[in-house]
Design an enzyme around this catalytic site. Structure first.
Site, short mmCIF file in Angstrom:
data_model
loop_
_atom_site.label_atom_id
_atom_site.label_comp_id
_atom_site.label_asym_id
_atom_site.label_seq_id
_atom_site.Cartn_x
_atom_site.Cartn_y
_atom_site.Cartn_z
N HIS A 54 0.85 -1.19 0.00
CA HIS A 54 0.00 0.00 0.00
C HIS A 54 0.89 1.25 0.00
O HIS A 54 2.04 1.19 0.43
CB HIS A 54 -0.89 0.02 1.24
CG HIS A 54 -2.02 -0.96 1.18
ND1 HIS A 54 -3.05 -0.97 2.10
CD2 HIS A 54 -2.28 -1.97 0.31
CE1 HIS A 54 -3.90 -1.95 1.79
NE2 HIS A 54 -3.47 -2.57 0.73
N GLU A 56 0.87 4.06 1.84
CA GLU A 56 1.37 4.53 3.14
C GLU A 56 2.46 3.60 3.66
O GLU A 56 3.47 4.02 4.22
CB GLU A 56 0.23 4.59 4.17
CG GLU A 56 -0.99 5.38 3.75
CD GLU A 56 -2.06 4.51 3.11
OE1 GLU A 56 -1.74 3.69 2.23
OE2 GLU A 56 -3.24 4.64 3.51
N CYS A 82 -6.22 2.17 5.35
CA CYS A 82 -7.05 0.98 5.60
C CYS A 82 -7.02 0.59 7.07
O CYS A 82 -6.04 0.81 7.78
CB CYS A 82 -6.59 -0.18 4.72
SG CYS A 82 -4.90 -0.73 5.02
N CYS A 93 -2.68 -0.10 7.30
CA CYS A 93 -1.94 1.17 7.32
C CYS A 93 -2.26 2.00 8.56
O CYS A 93 -1.39 2.71 9.08
CB CYS A 93 -2.22 1.95 6.05
SG CYS A 93 -1.58 1.09 4.59
ZN LIG Z 1 -3.41 0.29 3.56
#
Ligand SMILES: [Zn+2]
Length: 152
Positions: A54, A56, A82, A93
């Site tokens: 992801h 981040e 998320c 994250c």
């Molecule tokens: Zn995430």
């Protein structure tokens, strides 16, 4: 320059990064920028280092949790971080941001229910005392590269 202008400037940078993501039919394209003391210290985007990473996460992986600047940093993410993940062994994250001790998060749009039924990333962060700012005026631009996905 006002604080507001700075936030928009770094969010536009995050949106630029979101455009760099390798295309995916099953996952969002997201960009993230970590800023401390007014300068960019790390960037990330979806699928930057592997197909599951992801935005981040990719940015935070470049800094390490011990980086002292994280305690006064802002992370800009085009999408709400998320709060749960389908990928085994990977922290959401939201959890990564809390563990890093980042006190401020700026997002452009909230996670729709495309892949998870109820993302509570913003709620989780706020519960832990993190300031979360939504730049709704940039939401359209931040979503532009995700139009092929079901955003209902
Ligand atoms: Zn995430």
């Amino acid at each position: 320059m006002t604080a507001d202008d700075t936030d928009h400037q770094f969010m536009r940078r995050a949106i630029e990064l979101a455009r760099e993501c390798p295309p995916s039919a099953t996952a969002f394209s997201v960009g993230a920028v970590v800023v401390a003391d007014g300068v960019e210290i790390a960037t990330g985007f979806s699928r930057e280092t592997d197909e599951k990473v992801h935005a981040e996460e990719s940015a935070l992986d470049k800094l390490g949790d011990e980086d002292a600047r994280l305690g006064r940093a802002t992370i800009y993410s085009t999408l709400e971080p998320c709060s749960q993940r389908a990928s085994a062994g990977r922290a959401p994250c939201t959890e990564r941001i809390l563990r890093a001790g980042i006190p401020r998060v700026v997002i452009a749009w909230r996670e729709p229910t495309t892949f998870v039924t109820n993302c509570v990333g913003v709620e989780n962060l706020r519960q832990h005392g993190v300031e979360v700012l939504e730049l709704a005026d940039l939401a359209d631009e931040a979503m532009a590269m995700n139009r092929h996905l079901d955003l209902s």
